[in-house]
Design a protein around this motif. Structure first.
Motif, PDB file in Angstrom:
ATOM      1  N   UNK A   1      -6.022  21.881  -7.598  1.00 34.90           N
ATOM      2  CA  UNK A   1      -6.875  20.763  -7.180  1.00 34.90           C
ATOM      3  C   UNK A   1      -7.982  21.121  -6.204  1.00 34.90           C
ATOM      4  N   UNK A   2      -8.184  22.390  -5.934  1.00 34.62           N
ATOM      5  CA  UNK A   2      -9.190  22.754  -4.933  1.00 34.62           C
ATOM      6  C   UNK A   2     -10.082  23.878  -5.445  1.00 34.62           C
TER       7      UNK A   2
ATOM      8  N   UNK B   1     -16.106  31.657  -9.184  1.00 35.32           N
ATOM      9  CA  UNK B   1     -15.241  30.515  -8.958  1.00 35.32           C
ATOM     10  C   UNK B   1     -14.031  30.916  -8.119  1.00 35.32           C
ATOM     11  N   UNK B   2     -13.484  29.928  -7.449  1.00 30.47           N
ATOM     12  CA  UNK B   2     -12.187  30.048  -6.783  1.00 30.47           C
ATOM     13  C   UNK B   2     -11.230  29.100  -7.491  1.00 30.47           C
TER      14      UNK B   2
ATOM     15  N   UNK C   1     -11.814  22.952 -16.668  1.00 32.15           N
ATOM     16  CA  UNK C   1     -12.336  22.606 -15.349  1.00 32.15           C
ATOM     17  C   UNK C   1     -13.150  21.317 -15.434  1.00 32.15           C
ATOM     18  N   UNK C   2     -12.727  20.323 -14.652  1.00 33.99           N
ATOM     19  CA  UNK C   2     -13.413  19.041 -14.620  1.00 33.99           C
ATOM     20  C   UNK C   2     -13.543  18.564 -13.169  1.00 33.99           C
TER      21      UNK C   2
ATOM     22  N   UNK D   1     -18.865  19.271  -6.861  1.00 36.48           N
ATOM     23  CA  UNK D   1     -18.147  19.531  -5.619  1.00 36.48           C
ATOM     24  C   UNK D   1     -16.843  20.244  -5.924  1.00 36.48           C
ATOM     25  N   UNK D   2     -15.749  19.604  -5.533  1.00 37.97           N
ATOM     26  CA  UNK D   2     -14.430  20.168  -5.806  1.00 37.97           C
ATOM     27  C   UNK D   2     -14.105  19.969  -7.290  1.00 37.97           C
ATOM     28  N   UNK D   3     -13.679  21.036  -7.943  1.00 36.97           N
ATOM     29  CA  UNK D   3     -13.254  20.979  -9.337  1.00 36.97           C
ATOM     30  C   UNK D   3     -11.727  20.979  -9.412  1.00 36.97           C
ATOM     31  N   UNK D   4     -11.201  20.382 -10.446  1.00 41.92           N
ATOM     32  CA  UNK D   4      -9.759  20.373 -10.683  1.00 41.92           C
ATOM     33  C   UNK D   4      -9.500  21.029 -12.047  1.00 41.92           C
TER      34      UNK D   4
END
Length: 297
Positions: free
Chosen positions: A122-123, A207-208, A97-98, A230-233
């Motif tokens: 991506x979300x 997490x989602x 996760x980054x 914020x948003x993780x990928x």
């Protein structure tokens, strides 16, 4: 004496011819570069005891074995996985996760492990979560005010997981008077289930994508300091040289993409099956068009 020498010479020539023939047969099983086919050696794939990781690792085991590869799943914690990749003891880790959650692993191993630029989800979102019935707790900044309700505890999961490290940093950043309790994902979810059953307070790092959001009415606490980002990928990581040894698989991994619906259905199938591999096999059968997009030639 001459007869004996001739006999020894003949036997030596026969033995040499036999060894040469064996060498030729051995060479037939090698590819044009002189190396054995990548399908001859099992792919050593990492597995973490997280719902989405169990789902996707079993999914890829099904896909790759249908393509003729052998896959071994190795259940390990994140820290052990990254070290093993750096030492060529594992081939691939499907979940990094980054830019925030696993940033420390990226920093430590960027020169020893290949981290993909390609992402398969991506979300993603990470943060502290409470049941929605806790109407007076809506922000991380509210937690100290309600310390007694939570007994000053945040119920966590695997020690060494990137999110656990970020949570420790968050506690310092917000100056929370809380202790992060490590356990495992199943233990954390069990504690959450029990608390919600009794409508008691509980706060957990979560997490989602995760199937638990379909089971319970939950909410992420606001994070004004952006401790969790914020948003993780979600990326994958491999040992150095994996792409050269398994070019076909490496290409497929770069093609791999999932959304909320696909990963949610996969996790549900895996969770409801007697064995994870059975749920993964059912999902692959029902989503062959999507899988074909990933493994196209």
């Amino acid at each position: 004496m001459k007869f004996k020498k001739i006999t020894v010479l003949i036997l030596s020539l026969i033995l040499l011819a036999a060894l040469t023939a064996c060498g030729e047969d051995s060479n037939k099983s090698e590819n044009s570069s002189g190396n054995k086919s990548p399908k001859d050696r099992p792919i050593e794939m990492a597995q973490i005891n997280w719902a989405e990781n169990i789902a996707v690792s079993n999914m890829w085991k099904v896909i790759l074995e249908e393509k003729g590869y052998k896959v071994n799943l190795n259940l390990l914690d994140m820290g052990t996985i990254m070290k093993a990749l750096s030492e060529d003891e594992l081939d691939i880790n499907l979940e990094v996760w980054l830019p925030v959650q696993d940033k420390n692993y990226l920093k430590e191993y960027k020169d020893q492990v290949f981290f993909s630029e390609a992402t398969w989800y991506d979300d993603a979102k990470v943060g502290l979560v409470v049941p929605s019935y806790m109407e007076d707790v809506n922000s991380i900044a509210d937690l100290n005010e309600h310390k007694k309700k939570f007994d000053g505890e945040i119920t966590g999961f695997d020690p060494g997981a990137g999110t656990m490290e970020v949570t420790e940093e968050m506690i310092k950043q917000y100056e929370l008077e809380y202790e992060l309790l490590p356990s495992s994902e199943p233990a954390m979810l069990s504690a959450m289930n029990e608390a919600i059953k009794e409508e008691e307070p509980i706060v957990v790092p979560l997490w989602k994508p995760h199937r638990v959001f379909a089971k319970h009415d939950l909410k992420f606490l606001e994070d004004p300091k952006k401790s969790f980002g914020g948003v993780e990928k979600i990326h994958h990581a491999t040992r150095q040289g994996f792409a050269e040894d398994y070019p076909e698989v490496s290409k497929w991994m770069k093609n791999w993409q999932m959304d909320d619906d696909s990963v949610g259905q996969l996790m549900t199938y895996v969770n409801e099956a007697e064995e994870p591999i059975e749920g993964a096999r059912k999902w692959v059968e029902e989503n062959q068009d999507l899988v074909n997009e990933w493994v196209k030639e």
